[in-house]
Design a protein around this motif. Structure first.
Motif, PDB file in Angstrom:
ATOM      1  N   ILE A  62       0.840  -1.203   0.000  1.00  0.00           N
ATOM      2  CA  ILE A  62       0.000   0.000   0.000  1.00  0.00           C
ATOM      3  C   ILE A  62       0.877   1.256   0.000  1.00  0.00           C
ATOM      4  O   ILE A  62       0.657   2.194  -0.778  1.00  0.00           O
ATOM      5  N   VAL A  63       1.915   1.250   0.841  1.00  0.00           N
ATOM      6  CA  VAL A  63       2.830   2.404   0.877  1.00  0.00           C
ATOM      7  C   VAL A  63       3.493   2.560  -0.507  1.00  0.00           C
ATOM      8  O   VAL A  63       3.566   3.665  -1.056  1.00  0.00           O
ATOM      9  N   ALA A  64       3.924   1.434  -1.085  1.00  0.00           N
ATOM     10  CA  ALA A  64       4.639   1.501  -2.371  1.00  0.00           C
ATOM     11  C   ALA A  64       3.748   2.011  -3.496  1.00  0.00           C
ATOM     12  O   ALA A  64       4.172   2.852  -4.304  1.00  0.00           O
ATOM     13  N   VAL A  65       2.496   1.535  -3.545  1.00  0.00           N
ATOM     14  CA  VAL A  65       1.635   1.955  -4.666  1.00  0.00           C
ATOM     15  C   VAL A  65       1.224   3.426  -4.506  1.00  0.00           C
ATOM     16  O   VAL A  65       1.082   4.158  -5.494  1.00  0.00           O
ATOM     17  N   ILE A  66       1.066   3.877  -3.266  1.00  0.00           N
ATOM     18  CA  ILE A  66       0.717   5.296  -3.068  1.00  0.00           C
ATOM     19  C   ILE A  66       1.921   6.172  -3.412  1.00  0.00           C
ATOM     20  O   ILE A  66       1.809   7.126  -4.197  1.00  0.00           O
ATOM     21  N   ASP A  67       3.077   5.832  -2.841  1.00  0.00           N
ATOM     22  CA  ASP A  67       4.274   6.661  -3.113  1.00  0.00           C
ATOM     23  C   ASP A  67       4.667   6.617  -4.589  1.00  0.00           C
ATOM     24  O   ASP A  67       5.020   7.635  -5.171  1.00  0.00           O
TER      25      ASP A  67
END
Ligand code: MUC
Ligand code: MG
Length: 366
Positions: A62-67
């Motif tokens: 989730i962090v990776a796809v948002i960032d």
């Protein structure tokens, strides 16, 4: 009202009482706090709960796809360009809770910028919902004791009982014990998280025929196409599609295909923008709605009650808004309180959520 910054902050808060159900269990709320900042200095917030056993998402993912993907697509857009935002997020498949947290943080920022509560912006039907508490797997006596505690402490009298174990008598014994203890003082319904086969589900529902259940949710997989339609025909309460019908297209398919005749709306996976589309669809199709819980923390529950209170159809039944009670702590500066069996929307613009900086510093994982 232009978006200038998008942050995804992983945090972890243990559960005092882990929730166990047919498709998994949750011991620690390893969620992601999403913050959207505008050029006016307004900050909107929401949380994404990764549920690998339901949607395949993880906290790191989730962090990776948002960032990596969503933040660059959103920065520079105005908060009012909601269909642009929806369209850009929609270019990436999957990632429902990541997209939803962004969507809800944007609505929070919009509400704060315009001076309206999110519930008012969405529909403004009421300011509160009755609460339904989810009882996870345990022995009958422990689940009865848990229901007693929820009734005594919070006035909750609607319970969703997790079922789907084998043999199914493990679960039917629990529902029977609850009915015997509380009589007609409580509303009971069941959620199988796809744990049973269609025939096990049918036998279990027959065994519970005298227990006055009001709903049956995801007793067997929607992929058991013929079996599920066969089951829905013989169950004499609304059959709720939860994880099998997330998007408007899936809701249409499940309902028109005869695999469900009620739906669960979870803001954690459809945000406010797509939840509104699902709500309108449910209204048009004439199916009942339950506001479900993605095992949300307080911020997620605030989002759920903000949406559920906005419409007549979503506020009619008790909403599943109490899983946060099982957590050891949370991020909100002013904790949510369920009183008299109800959760009230926060007054003030946006969601009315203030994050406690000390708690965030304590629980953040980055
Ligand atoms: C629910 O209603 O099913 C458990 C699994 C999931 O996807 O959501 C929770 C609650
Ligand atoms: Mg469910």
């Amino acid at each position: 009202m232009k978006i200038t910054q998008v942050e995804a902050i992983p945090f972890a808060i243990p559960y005092a009482k882990p929730l166990k159900f047919a498709s998994g269990e949750v011991h620690v709320a390893e969620h992601v706090l999403v913050r959207v900042t505008t050029d006016d200095g307004v900050v909107g917030v929401a949380e994404a709960p990764p549920r690998p056993f339901t949607y395949g998402e993880t906290q790191v993912g989730i962090v990776a796809v948002i960032d990596g993907i969503f933040a660059p697509q959103l920065i520079g857009l105005d908060l009012m360009e909601r269909e642009q935002i929806h369209g850009r997020l929609g270019r990436t498949v999957g990632n429902p809770t990541a997209k939803s947290a962004l969507d809800m943080a944007i609505w929070d920022a919009l509400g704060q910028s315009l001076g309206y509560g999110v519930t008012e912006l969405l529909g403004g039907y009421t300011d509160r919902m009755r609460v339904s508490h989810m009882l996870g797997f345990d022995e009958p006596a422990a689940m009865v004791a848990e229901a007693e505690r929820m009734r005594d402490l919070h006035g909750i009298t609607t319970f969703k009982v997790k079922v789907g174990r084998r043999p199914f008598t493990l679960d039917t014994a629990v529902v029977r014990a609850l009915r015997e203890r509380f009589g007609d003082e409580v509303e009971l319904y069941v959620d199988g998280n796809r744990g049973w086969s269609p025939s096990e589900s049918a036998r279990a529902m027959r065994e519970m025929a005298d227990l006055d259940l009001t709903l049956a949710e995801e007793l067997c997989p929607a992929d058991d196409l013929i079996g599920r339609r066969w089951l829905v025909q013989q169950v004499d309460v609304p059959f709720v599609a939860d994880e099998s019908a997330v998007t408007p297209a899936e809701v249409t398919r499940e309902v028109l295909g005869g695999s469900a005749n009620a739906i669960s709306i979870k803001t954690a996976r459809t945000g406010f923008t797509t939840s509104r589309r699902v709500h309108h669809l449910a209204e048009g199709l004439g199916v009942e709605v339950v506001m479900g819980n993605q095992i949300d923390g307080q911020l997620g529950s605030l989002c759920s009650v903000a949406f559920g209170s906005a419409f007549e159809l979503t506020s009619r039944r008790a909403g599943e808004l109490s899983n946060f009670l099982d957590m050891t702590d949370d991020l909100l500066a002013e904790p949510l309180e369920i009183r008299g069996g109800e959760l009230v929307v926060r007054s003030g613009p946006g969601l009315g959520a203030v994050i406690d900086p000390d708690k965030l510093a304590r629980f953040r994982q980055d």
